[in-house]
Write an enzyme that holds these catalytic residues in place. Structure first.
Site, short mmCIF file in Angstrom:
data_model
loop_
_atom_site.label_atom_id
_atom_site.label_comp_id
_atom_site.label_asym_id
_atom_site.label_seq_id
_atom_site.Cartn_x
_atom_site.Cartn_y
_atom_site.Cartn_z
N HIS A 17 -7.27 2.96 4.13
CA HIS A 17 -8.63 3.27 3.63
C HIS A 17 -9.18 4.50 4.33
CE1 HIS A 17 -9.07 -1.28 2.68
NE2 HIS A 17 -8.90 -0.65 1.54
N LYS A 41 -16.42 -14.69 -3.93
CA LYS A 41 -15.46 -14.76 -2.81
C LYS A 41 -16.21 -15.16 -1.55
CE LYS A 41 -11.62 -11.66 -3.86
NZ LYS A 41 -10.99 -10.40 -3.46
N ARG A 91 -1.21 2.89 -4.02
CA ARG A 91 -0.07 2.72 -3.12
C ARG A 91 1.25 2.60 -3.86
NH1 ARG A 91 -2.74 -2.23 -0.17
NH2 ARG A 91 -2.94 -2.55 -2.39
N SER A 129 -5.33 -4.92 3.05
CA SER A 129 -6.27 -5.83 3.71
C SER A 129 -5.73 -7.26 3.66
CB SER A 129 -7.63 -5.77 3.02
OG SER A 129 -8.19 -4.50 3.16
#
Ligand code: PNS
Length: 161
Positions: A17, A41, A91, A129
């Site tokens: 990040h 969440k 990614r 993460s």
């Protein structure tokens, strides 16, 4: 003035990040790193204020970067902030599928807003993460994956098991 938004969950922020933020900051006049407040969440690793505090500390050297949080649709937030571009890191091909769908939906909702994808630097390509959270949970070494500011907060988290 070109305003960019780099949105995400940042639970926790990783070195990947930070790399994207540093590179995106060179592309826009003002970069807003925006943490999603997701009421669905409830069991994240870090609270929203902690995520914001980590991002603020880790980006303190970047004069045109600010950190904020948002709730609801990203497009509404982008309009509110008068942003012209969204930044997302890519990614892998598995990221691509989800990011492609999200960019298409966002484009439909707000045609004037462009999504710019930055390819993650190879050394961070396999850092996420979620893998940090897993290593925290199983007490593995994750210090090398996250900025110092994040490690200083995450190391104090007590996990069951
Ligand atoms: O770091 P993440 O979890 O990959 O970030 C995902 C994020 C926050 C960019 C995305 O979930 C988001 O924008 N959520 C807000 C709701 C929204 O606008 N969704 C896009 C239309 S489906």
């Amino acid at each position: 003035m070109k305003i960019g938004i780099y949105p995400g969950s940042f639970d926790p922020m990783t070195k990947g990040h930070l790399d994207i933020i540093e590179r995106a900051a060179c592309l826009v006049d003002r970069l807003i790193v925006a943490v999603l407040i997701n009421p669905n969440k409830k069991n994240g690793l870090l609270s929203i204020p902690d995520r914001v505090a980590i991002l603020e500390e880790a980006t303190a050297h970047l004069a045109n970067v600010e950190v904020d949080c948002f709730q609801g649709l990203l497009m509404e937030y982008a309009k509110l902030k008068e942003a012209q571009v969204l930044i997302r890191g890519l990614r892998s091909t598995s990221d691509f599928e989800m990011e492609y769908n999200m960019a298409q939906i966002n484009k439909k909702l707000s045609p004037s807003l462009e999504t710019i994808f930055l390819m993650t630097a190879p050394e961070y390509a396999y850092i996420s993460s979620s893998s940090v959270r897993e290593l925290v949970y199983f007490k593995g070494d994750y210090e090398w994956m996250i900025p110092k500011a994040a490690f200083n907060k995450v190391k104090n988290i007590q996990v069951e098991g």
